[in-house]
Design a protein around this motif. Structure first.
Motif: not given
Lengths: 259, 250
Positions: A158, A162, A171, A175-176, A179-180, B89, B91, B100
């Motif tokens: 992931l 990204a 980011d 954003k990873v 939330p992960g 992702f 979520w 994204m």
């Protein structure tokens, strides 16, 4: 249809508690349980009424105790979460930081928060700060460890995905990684609040400045031998703990509805 | 201008020099713009490593990768990648996943939304735009993943065994779908697979790699007219040649 099933389920969940109370009342009424060792449910209920109406010590009603205790927990909890979540994410991300702080944390973590009470009083005096510090210690480590674990558990692909979508480090962080790690963070927050709440009551046994707090209330009730109020106070603590956990569970279900 | 690899070699160093593992050996080829180019080879032969080097996710020990004449030194925004396990992702909803990359480029939300909605419609994902990946089938997940890459309009689309974990029927559907999309857009595609049928069905050219240390055995031109027939005699003949080459060396 759906609501009905859910309602009947809730009732069924409470059923064992009602049965237990009934059973307990029967044993008390029959004189099998002596009232000076364990008051009956009815007496506990009357004790609860006294806590609300008269207060323990008199003039210190229950809801003030609750508010003071909640405030202490809230303070320690918020500080702990604010520090533990960013640090946990940083430790999950950077192996160097993990190497640096890991051993220190492993050393401090097994020390029960209550063992810090003497130091805490020395540093902060008796009062809200030292109680909040004890809560902080109880809450900090579970949140930190769960957050770090959550970041480490994020599938590396992931992060690569990204990156191939031109994500900057910033980011990736927002954003990873965050939330992960949310599911683990929420687990840590729930464990933390449980430990914090338990720690609070014990911390209040050692004394509070304002004369308020659920732990303090129970100890006062012991001093003047009111077991009914002790038990009522214990139940109040339990119910509040349950409510906090329920609230966090709702928040968790909302935040990780993607799971 | 396409993609050019020059003498790309990858060595994983062990503790002692004699423990070094040479995975890729002087890989040299060029892909033309708008070409569908596949890499096949026995499993463990380093085709994924090669793709990762091109994507900038891994570093070559020697040699270089050039795109449009300039050297690729790391993750390059001119390239997009589709991963085997979708890498969505979890979520993020379908539309948020597709958006994204645009979000990373600070494209305003409204524009992002409308661009993503176009892909959602074109990729048959209507009605699933606000679902999380857990609610999607494997085939849908991979369509989301492809949309997420193509919406960036990369100069080269890298695909790492994108259909390998799908069942046969879904895999065929997605191959047809991919070819339809490609026919319209004419992206430059570098497609890694261990499935020879798939490579023959999709590609303009197929590069066959040997076992480790991998070198290029042969590059086949697939001059079959499109749309292709999976079972035509000519397609069988090419398939047979590729398979023979693979089994002789492996």
């Amino acid at each position: 249809m759906k609501l009905e099933t859910r309602n009947s389920l809730t009732w069924r969940r409470f059923l064992p508690i009602f049965v237990l109370i009934l059973f307990w009342q029967c044993l008390s009424s029959l004189g099998i349980i002596p009232r000076f060792k364990l008051p009956s449910p009815v007496q506990v209920f009357l004790g609860l009424r006294d806590l609300v109406e008269l207060g323990m010590p008199p003039g210190h009603p229950l809801h003030y105790h609750i508010l003071h205790s909640l405030y202490r927990v809230f303070l320690g909890y918020v500080f702990a979460a604010m520090l533990a979540i960013p640090l946990g994410i940083a430790m999950g991300w950077s192996e160097k930081l993990r190497m640096l702080l890991g051993p220190i944390i492993e050393l401090l973590r097994p020390i029960p928060p209550l063992a810090w009470i003497p130091l805490s009083i020395l540093w902060f005096g008796i009062g809200i700060k030292s109680a909040a510090f004890i809560i902080f210690l109880g809450v900090f480590f579970p949140i930190l460890l769960n957050t770090t674990g959550g970041v480490l558990g994020i599938d590396p692909v992931l992060i690569e995905a990204a990156r191939t979508l031109n994500a900057s480090d910033r980011d990736i962080f927002f954003k990873v990684l965050i939330p992960g790690a949310v599911p683990s963070i929420m687990t840590g927050m729930r464990i933390g609040v449980g430990i914090g709440w338990m720690t609070l009551v014990a911390a209040e046994f050692t004394g509070v400045k304002q004369g308020y707090g659920l732990g303090y209330m129970i100890m006062t009730a012991r001093d003047i031998q009111r077991p009914d109020e002790i038990i009522a106070g214990m139940l109040v603590i339990g119910v509040i703990g349950l409510c906090i956990d329920g609230g966090l569970r709702l928040l968790e279900n909302h935040l990780v509805r993607w799971r | 201008m396409g993609l050019e690899l020059s003498q790309v070699t990858k060595i994983y160093s062990g503790r002692k020099p004699e423990e070094n593992v040479r995975v890729l050996d002087r890989i040299d080829f060029q892909i033309r713009k708008g070409e569908f180019f596949s890499i096949v080879g026995p499993s463990g032969c380093g085709k994924t490593t090669l793709l990762r080097i091109i994507a900038g996710l891994d570093q070559a020990s020697e040699g270089k990768v050039l795109l449009g004449g300039s050297e690729v030194t790391g993750i390059d925004e001119r390239m997009g990648m589709v991963f085997q396990e979708y890498a969505l992702f979890p979520w993020r909803t379908t539309i948020q996943n597709i958006e994204m990359g645009l979000e990373m480029m600070k494209i305003p939300k409204k524009e992002r939304r409308s661009a993503a909605m176009e892909y959602i419609r074109a990729f048959g994902l209507d009605g699933f735009e606000n679902r999380f990946p857990k609610a999607l089938s494997g085939g849908m997940k991979q369509r989301v993943s492809i949309a997420r890459t193509l919406i960036m309009n990369p100069e080269v689309v890298l695909m790492d065994e994108p259909f390998a974990s799908l069942d046969n029927q879904t895999r065929n559907d997605l191959q047809n779908f991919l070819i339809r999309v490609w026919d319209k857009r004419k992206d430059t595609v570098l497609f890694v697979t261990h499935n020879v049928d798939e490579a023959v069905y999709l590609s303009d050219r197929i590069m066959v790699l040997s076992e480790r240390p991998s070198e290029i055995l042969e590059i086949f031109d697939i001059n079959l007219p499109r749309p292709r027939d999976r079972t035509s005699r000519r397609s069988n003949k090419i398939r047979k040649k590729v398979l023979e080459l693979l089994s002789r060396k492996g």
